[in-house]
Design a protein around this motif. Structure first.
Motif, PDB file in Angstrom:
ATOM      1  N   SER A 130      38.274  31.066  30.638  1.00  0.00           N
ATOM      2  CA  SER A 130      36.951  31.039  31.252  1.00  0.00           C
ATOM      3  C   SER A 130      35.887  31.573  30.295  1.00  0.00           C
ATOM      4  O   SER A 130      34.756  31.101  30.269  1.00  0.00           O
ATOM      5  N   GLU A 162      43.645  32.678  32.562  1.00  0.00           N
ATOM      6  CA  GLU A 162      42.480  32.069  33.221  1.00  0.00           C
ATOM      7  C   GLU A 162      41.189  32.758  32.799  1.00  0.00           C
ATOM      8  O   GLU A 162      40.189  32.105  32.521  1.00  0.00           O
ATOM      9  N   GLN A 163      41.221  34.096  32.765  1.00  0.00           N
ATOM     10  CA  GLN A 163      40.012  34.823  32.407  1.00  0.00           C
ATOM     11  C   GLN A 163      39.600  34.508  30.974  1.00  0.00           C
ATOM     12  O   GLN A 163      38.432  34.262  30.698  1.00  0.00           O
ATOM     13  N   ILE A 182      40.429  40.024  36.676  1.00  0.00           N
ATOM     14  CA  ILE A 182      41.313  40.182  35.526  1.00  0.00           C
ATOM     15  C   ILE A 182      40.527  40.907  34.439  1.00  0.00           C
ATOM     16  O   ILE A 182      39.571  40.371  33.890  1.00  0.00           O
ATOM     17  N   LEU A 183      40.930  42.156  34.190  1.00  0.00           N
ATOM     18  CA  LEU A 183      40.218  42.964  33.196  1.00  0.00           C
ATOM     19  C   LEU A 183      41.150  43.290  32.040  1.00  0.00           C
ATOM     20  O   LEU A 183      42.366  43.401  32.217  1.00  0.00           O
ATOM     21  N   GLU A 223      49.043  36.806  32.206  1.00  0.00           N
ATOM     22  CA  GLU A 223      48.127  37.552  33.048  1.00  0.00           C
ATOM     23  C   GLU A 223      46.667  37.216  32.751  1.00  0.00           C
ATOM     24  O   GLU A 223      45.835  37.099  33.647  1.00  0.00           O
ATOM     25  N   TYR A 224      46.325  37.046  31.487  1.00  0.00           N
ATOM     26  CA  TYR A 224      44.933  36.906  31.071  1.00  0.00           C
ATOM     27  C   TYR A 224      44.433  35.475  31.009  1.00  0.00           C
ATOM     28  O   TYR A 224      43.237  35.248  30.877  1.00  0.00           O
ATOM     29  N   PHE A 237      37.306  35.855  39.551  1.00  0.00           N
ATOM     30  CA  PHE A 237      38.493  35.443  40.287  1.00  0.00           C
ATOM     31  C   PHE A 237      38.758  36.306  41.507  1.00  0.00           C
ATOM     32  O   PHE A 237      38.244  37.411  41.630  1.00  0.00           O
ATOM     33  N   ARG A 245      38.407  26.265  40.656  1.00  0.00           N
ATOM     34  CA  ARG A 245      39.045  26.165  39.325  1.00  0.00           C
ATOM     35  C   ARG A 245      38.771  24.816  38.681  1.00  0.00           C
ATOM     36  O   ARG A 245      38.560  24.722  37.472  1.00  0.00           O
ATOM     37  N   HIS A 282      35.206  24.718  37.479  1.00  0.00           N
ATOM     38  CA  HIS A 282      34.999  25.572  36.313  1.00  0.00           C
ATOM     39  C   HIS A 282      35.701  25.001  35.079  1.00  0.00           C
ATOM     40  O   HIS A 282      35.484  25.463  33.961  1.00  0.00           O
ATOM     41  N   ALA A 298      30.173  30.558  34.771  1.00  0.00           N
ATOM     42  CA  ALA A 298      31.150  31.642  34.724  1.00  0.00           C
ATOM     43  C   ALA A 298      31.906  31.687  36.039  1.00  0.00           C
ATOM     44  O   ALA A 298      31.493  31.084  37.034  1.00  0.00           O
ATOM     45  N   MET A 299      33.033  32.407  36.030  1.00  0.00           N
ATOM     46  CA  MET A 299      33.799  32.529  37.263  1.00  0.00           C
ATOM     47  C   MET A 299      34.351  33.936  37.394  1.00  0.00           C
ATOM     48  O   MET A 299      34.757  34.545  36.408  1.00  0.00           O
TER      49      MET A 299
END
Ligand SMILES: Nc1ncnc2c1ncn2[C@@H]1O[C@H](COP(=O)(O)OP(=O)(O)OP(=O)(O)O)[C@@H](O)[C@H]1O
Ligand SMILES: [Mg+2]
Lengths: 244, 236
Positions: free
Chosen positions: B135, B131-132, A91-92, B128-129, A87, A56, A59, A84-85
């Motif tokens: 990123s 970090e994504q 997480i979608l 919930e989102y 996890f 983390r 990134h 890019a990362m």
């Protein structure tokens, strides 16, 4: 097809005296490390050693409390499309699989026509075409992980951070993800990843960074590490002993 | 009204397509939907912003919005009245006793609802989102459309709650609209007036229409939500 290696490389990534504490607890301490463009770097260590934290920080999702983390052209920051990362738990978004990829491509500013083309290319590349219209969040764990990897692949990053990408997958799912990792490498993407699967680490690693209780215990070529690790914590880790 | 049973008279009135009645219904819908649209345009992004940002005084703002959800309509009406009255700061606009004034009053009533509920929805999603999205470089104002879209099913509830409050409300529109026949008379103010006059058939007819509108809207939203939820595979 745009190659990840196109443009000047952001590698090496240089960490100097990196520390991170929360509420007085030192979670990472004085990590000095340079990650170069060659090969795959595996970060190993026991639960709680600080592997996810380190990814983390690299990134740019967390700011180090001490020290600096820099790419060749400046400090790391989240949202830089060149790294890019994926996890530990993917997480979608609450959208179809395809829309998840399209969204990520929109975020890096790709024009709409190119987005659609790149999304199709990505779905086809990893055999996800049949899932394209399905809501991402009803996919199985393994499918979700592959979709998250595909989404990262569509961004053509120079560096990919992977946090235990196969920890929840069966052998077939693991193989699929490892094939995807190979696809990244083919495109010239540098892989930096963690895993608890030692067999996998042996298969994939070119070099190993070993963390022990928030400190860098050693950083060695893979062959050497699995044969004869330099540090005592790594030796007991490999032997499966409790590290204390 | 010669019909002695007010229920029968009410149905006859609705069936006859009485133009006065139609005018009242149309005005009510126009006022409420305008107020709802304004509240959504302001409330959804502001709620999302409030959900994602951390600044001193944010807690007070959140509490304030939550408290305003329960603002008594007559108080909202009074505030807008003072604002628009001839000697008030917006007096020169001459908006008092116009449909615009009623839209303003209703906006004051439903904006806090839209704001608070969307803040709650987006806050949960952002947690919930975060970090994504960070990123992907989707943070700050850029994340707001993503979060609102992904919260769409929950946000329908906020929209319905706003519509419900605005369409049922009588105190505020009565004060700032004045219940002028053919100009600012809405379903609720007309019901209040006709009941007071003993014109129960008209009052009841209007009540049935209001109930019908609410049912249709809620039913439609429910079905739409169910359909969309199934097609999007919502786990919640
Ligand atoms: N935000 C936080 N607040 C407090 N403690 C934290 C925070 N994030 C991580 N930690 C602690 O830091 C330590 C390292 O966490 P990290 O997630 O990096 O471990 P890890 O090496 O990835 O472990 P695992 O193999 O179990 O995934 C753990 O002890 C964890 O409890
Ligand atoms: Mg971890």
């Amino acid at each position: 097809m745009v190659s990840a290696a196109e443009g000047s490389s952001i590698l090496p990534l240089t960490l100097r005296g990196v520390g991170y504490s929360v509420a007085g607890r030192v979670l990472l301490d004085a990590v000095d490390l340079e990650i170069g463009p060659e090969g795959r770097t595996l970060i190993l260590g026991a639960n709680g050693a600080g592997k996810s934290l380190l990814l983390r920080l690299c990134h740019g999702l967390l700011q180090p409390g001490a020290g600096s983390i820099r790419w060749s052209d400046g400090p790391t920051r989240a949202g830089d499309p060149r790294h890019a990362m994926v996890f530990q738990r993917p997480i979608l978004l609450r959208r179809s699989a395809r829309a998840n990829i399209l969204h990520a491509l929109a975020m890096i500013g790709l024009p709409a026509a190119e987005r659609r083309q790149r999304a199709e290319e990505t779905l086809a590349r990893f055999g996800l075409g049949a899932l394209a219209e399905r809501p991402a969040r009803v996919l199985s764990g393994g499918e979700q992980q592959r979709l998250a990897m595909a989404r990262a692949w569509s961004l053509k990053p120079q560096v990919l951070f992977l946090d235990e990408p196969t920890s929840a997958l069966d052998p077939a799912g693991t193989r699929a993800v490892e094939e995807m990792i190979a696809a990244f490498a083919e495109g010239g993407t540098k892989i930096v990843m963690t895993t608890h699967d030692l067999a996998q680490a042996r298969r994939l690693a070119d070099e190993v960074v070993f963390l022990h209780q928030g400190r860098l215990a050693e950083r060695t070529g893979a062959a050497e590490f699995f044969d004869m690790p330099a540090s005592a914590p790594a030796r007991s880790f490999l032997k499966g002993e409790l590290p204390w | 009204m010669s019909e002695s049973n007010p229920f029968v008279a009410a149905w006859l009135l609705i069936a006859s397509g009485d133009p006065t009645l139609a005018g009242i219904v149309a005005l009510s819908l126009r006022v409420t939907l305008s107020a709802l649209a304004i509240s959504l345009v302001i409330g959804l992004p502001c709620g999302a912003f409030l959900a994602m940002s951390r600044f001193p005084g944010r807690g007070l703002l959140v509490i304030g919005c939550n408290a305003l959800m329960g603002l008594p309509p007559v108080v909202a009406g009074l505030a807008i009245y003072l604002l628009l009255s001839r000697s008030g700061p917006l007096g020169p606009l001459g908006l008092l006793f116009t449909p615009s004034a009623m839209v303003m009053a209703q906006t004051v009533l439903i904006l806090p609802i839209v704001l608070s509920l969307s803040r709650q929805v987006v806050e949960d999603l952002w947690e919930e989102y975060e970090e994504q999205l960070r990123s992907l470089g989707c943070s700050g104002a850029r994340a707001i459309p993503t979060l609102l879209w992904d919260g769409r099913f929950s946000l329908i509830t906020a929209i319905l709650a706003g519509f419900g409050r605005a369409s049922a409300e009588v105190g505020a529109v009565l004060i700032v609209g004045g219940n002028i026949a053919g100009h600012t008379r809405t379903i609720t103010t007309a019901i209040a007036l006709e009941t007071a006059k003993g014109e129960l058939a008209l009052a009841l007819g209007l009540g049935i229409i209001l109930l019908g509108l609410t049912l249709i809207l809620n039913g439609g939203a429910y079905l739409m939500g169910q359909y969309a939820r199934r097609s999007a595979g919502q786990p919640w």
